[in-house]
Design an enzyme around this catalytic site. Structure first.
Site, PDB file in Angstrom:
ATOM      1  N   GLY A 238     -44.904 -22.935   3.486  1.00 59.34           N
ATOM      2  CA  GLY A 238     -43.990 -23.696   4.333  1.00 59.34           C
ATOM      3  C   GLY A 238     -42.880 -22.885   4.949  1.00 59.34           C
ATOM      4  O   GLY A 238     -41.963 -23.434   5.564  1.00 59.34           O
TER       5      GLY A 238
ATOM      6  N   GLU B 284     -48.373 -19.578  -1.072  1.00 53.91           N
ATOM      7  CA  GLU B 284     -49.513 -19.846  -0.200  1.00 53.91           C
ATOM      8  C   GLU B 284     -49.081 -19.903   1.273  1.00 53.91           C
ATOM      9  O   GLU B 284     -49.127 -20.958   1.899  1.00 53.91           O
ATOM     10  CB  GLU B 284     -50.171 -21.166  -0.599  1.00 53.91           C
ATOM     11  CG  GLU B 284     -50.749 -21.165  -1.995  1.00 53.91           C
ATOM     12  CD  GLU B 284     -51.036 -22.564  -2.509  1.00 53.91           C
ATOM     13  OE1 GLU B 284     -51.807 -22.674  -3.482  1.00 53.91           O
ATOM     14  OE2 GLU B 284     -50.499 -23.541  -1.946  1.00 53.91           O
TER      15      GLU B 284
ATOM     16  N   CYS C  43     -57.000 -36.739  29.420  1.00 48.24           N
ATOM     17  CA  CYS C  43     -56.678 -38.013  30.049  1.00 48.24           C
ATOM     18  C   CYS C  43     -55.751 -38.824  29.159  1.00 48.24           C
ATOM     19  O   CYS C  43     -56.114 -39.886  28.637  1.00 48.24           O
ATOM     20  CB  CYS C  43     -57.974 -38.779  30.357  1.00 48.24           C
ATOM     21  SG  CYS C  43     -57.718 -40.167  31.471  1.00 48.24           S
TER      22      CYS C  43
END
Length: 440
Positions: A247, A289, A360
């Site tokens: 993080g 991690e 779109c």
């Protein structure tokens, strides 16, 4: 500029020593370009940050959900990192890349029987168990196989990171992990210690993503070590691994202020040492991690400008040949990016435009307020920075748009690592009505 990015004498953006206009001409656009020298540099920063702390056992596992492909996993493997996977597909990719199974950890809040079987067949290094259903299922599967597996328990420490609510994961109200505050984690520890086939080596938490401060990591560690101390006293639990996830924030725009990697690691190590000393516990191996912080800034997406629309007094739109199909983060998280006109990189960026995608959807706008040269128009090349994490990995086939190619660049050489999809690829799994009736 990031990593090896530079502007050459022709006013063109170069990455890894290669003119981006040359890359666009050879490989087409949209195009994901990864500066592998910067990836290696980021990895080295993490290693050096840990190496500053003598006597500390540590491990770095790349969170492959940020960007998973055979080539990136092989690069990660070459750099000596471990690997974090969150699905059978990511595990299959890792094994196909030749990654040593013992260096793989398996995450996820809803691992299927088939995924767990794949992990057990491969004899991966560890499984991070997320809930009681998985704990029971894994115990039964291992008993049926007469097989043992190392596990960590994912816990939610009740820490809310200062980030977007969609990417906070450590708070009490989370789909992930065993809650520490209501006794779920304690019950999971007791159950794991009684297992004959599950070897509980540690606990894990992940408090969120794109975090620009260290207080959340320190707070989570303090809470976890406090509970570990009680479990050690009550159940004889011996903590071998403390995994604090990832993080760590990166630079997307000039408003972002990410801390140096060593600040995060210093806080993690010093807090863990202090808390373990306080409770008379041995310092466990400290695992992290990182995913985004390894590959995020190394990625740049190249687009070609198509149409434009000027609404007097409101806004000018420049549309590119990609969009939310190759980078959904602006639509999903309101994520912000910066861009330049790569073939006019020396020209002053004086015009504020909305850089729109081709899907779109009214919400398909990559950058609402991009500053580009007044002359930027059809056929020009746009480079959007810091797209290395969660661009390719979250790409979709919405509007039946084929996924872009991925290339690695370094020292003047480019390597195609993911081929551009074709229209044939888009319909490869489709079945015609006549095929359905025949199968029925």
């Amino acid at each position: 500029m990031y990593g090896t990015q530079a502007i050459n004498g022709r006013g063109h953006l170069c990455i890894g020593g290669i003119d981006t206009t040359v890359l666009a001409k050879e490989y087409g656009t949209p195009l994901y370009v990864y500066d592998t020298a910067l990836i290696k540099s980021k990895i080295n920063e993490f290693k050096q940050a840990f190496a500053r702390h003598a006597g500390v056992n540590w491990q770095i596992a790349y969170a492959s959900k940020a960007f998973s492909s055979i080539a990136i996993i092989q690069l990660i493997d070459e750099q000596g990192l471990f690997l974090d996977v969150v699905s059978g597909g990511e595990l299959y990719t890792a094994l196909s890349a030749g990654m040593n199974p013992k260096r793989i950890h398996f995450h996820g809040n809803n691992k299927s029987h088939a995924e767990l079987a794949m992990a057990l067949d491969a004899k991966i290094g560890a499984i991070i168990v997320d809930n009681f259903f998985e704990l029971d299922l894994l115990e039964k599967m291992c008993a049926d196989r007469n097989q043992e597996i190392d596990i960590l328990l994912r816990v939610t420490p009740g820490v809310e990171a200062h980030t977007h609510e969609f990417i906070m994961t450590g708070q009490d109200d989370s789909k992930f992990g065993f809650n520490l505050g209501n006794g779920m984690a304690e019950r999971a520890v007791k159950q794991s210690l009684q297992s004959l086939h599950l070897n509980l080596i540690g606990i894990h938490c992940h408090i969120g993503s794109q975090i620009f401060e260290t207080d959340g990591f320190a707070g989570a560690i303090k809470i976890m070590i406090k509970h570990v101390s009680a479990w050690t006293h009550d159940f004889g639990f011996q903590l071998q691994v403390l995994n604090v996830g990832g993080g760590f924030g990166i630079h997307y725009t000039d408003s972002d202020r990410p801390l140096p990697i060593e600040c995060y690691i210093d806080t993690i190590v010093t807090t863990a040492k202090k808390e373990c000393d306080c409770y008379n516990l041995s310092l466990p191996s400290l695992w992290i991690e990182p995913g985004r912080s390894i590959v995020g800034e190394a990625g740049t997406t190249l687009y070609t400008v198509g149409s434009s629309k000027d609404i007097p007094g409101i806004r000018k739109y420049l549309s590119v040949d990609g969009g939310m199909s190759d980078n959904i983060r602006p639509s999903l998280y309101q994520a912000q990016y910066q861009a330049i006109c790569a073939n006019k990189a020396n020209e002053a960026a004086q015009s504020q435009v909305a850089l729109a995608g081709k899907c779109c959807e009214s919400g398909d706008v990559l950058i609402k307020e991009a500053f580009l040269p007044e002359s930027c128009t059809n056929g020009d090349l746009i480079a959007v920075f810091s797209t290395g994490a969660y661009g390719y990995s979250m790409a979709s086939h919405y509007n039946r748009i084929a996924n872009p190619a991925v290339i690695f660049v370094e020292d003047g050489e480019a390597s195609l690592v993911v081929r551009r999809e074709t229209y044939e690829d888009l319909i490869r799994q489709d079945l015609a009505l006549k095929d359905l009736s025949r199968n029925n």
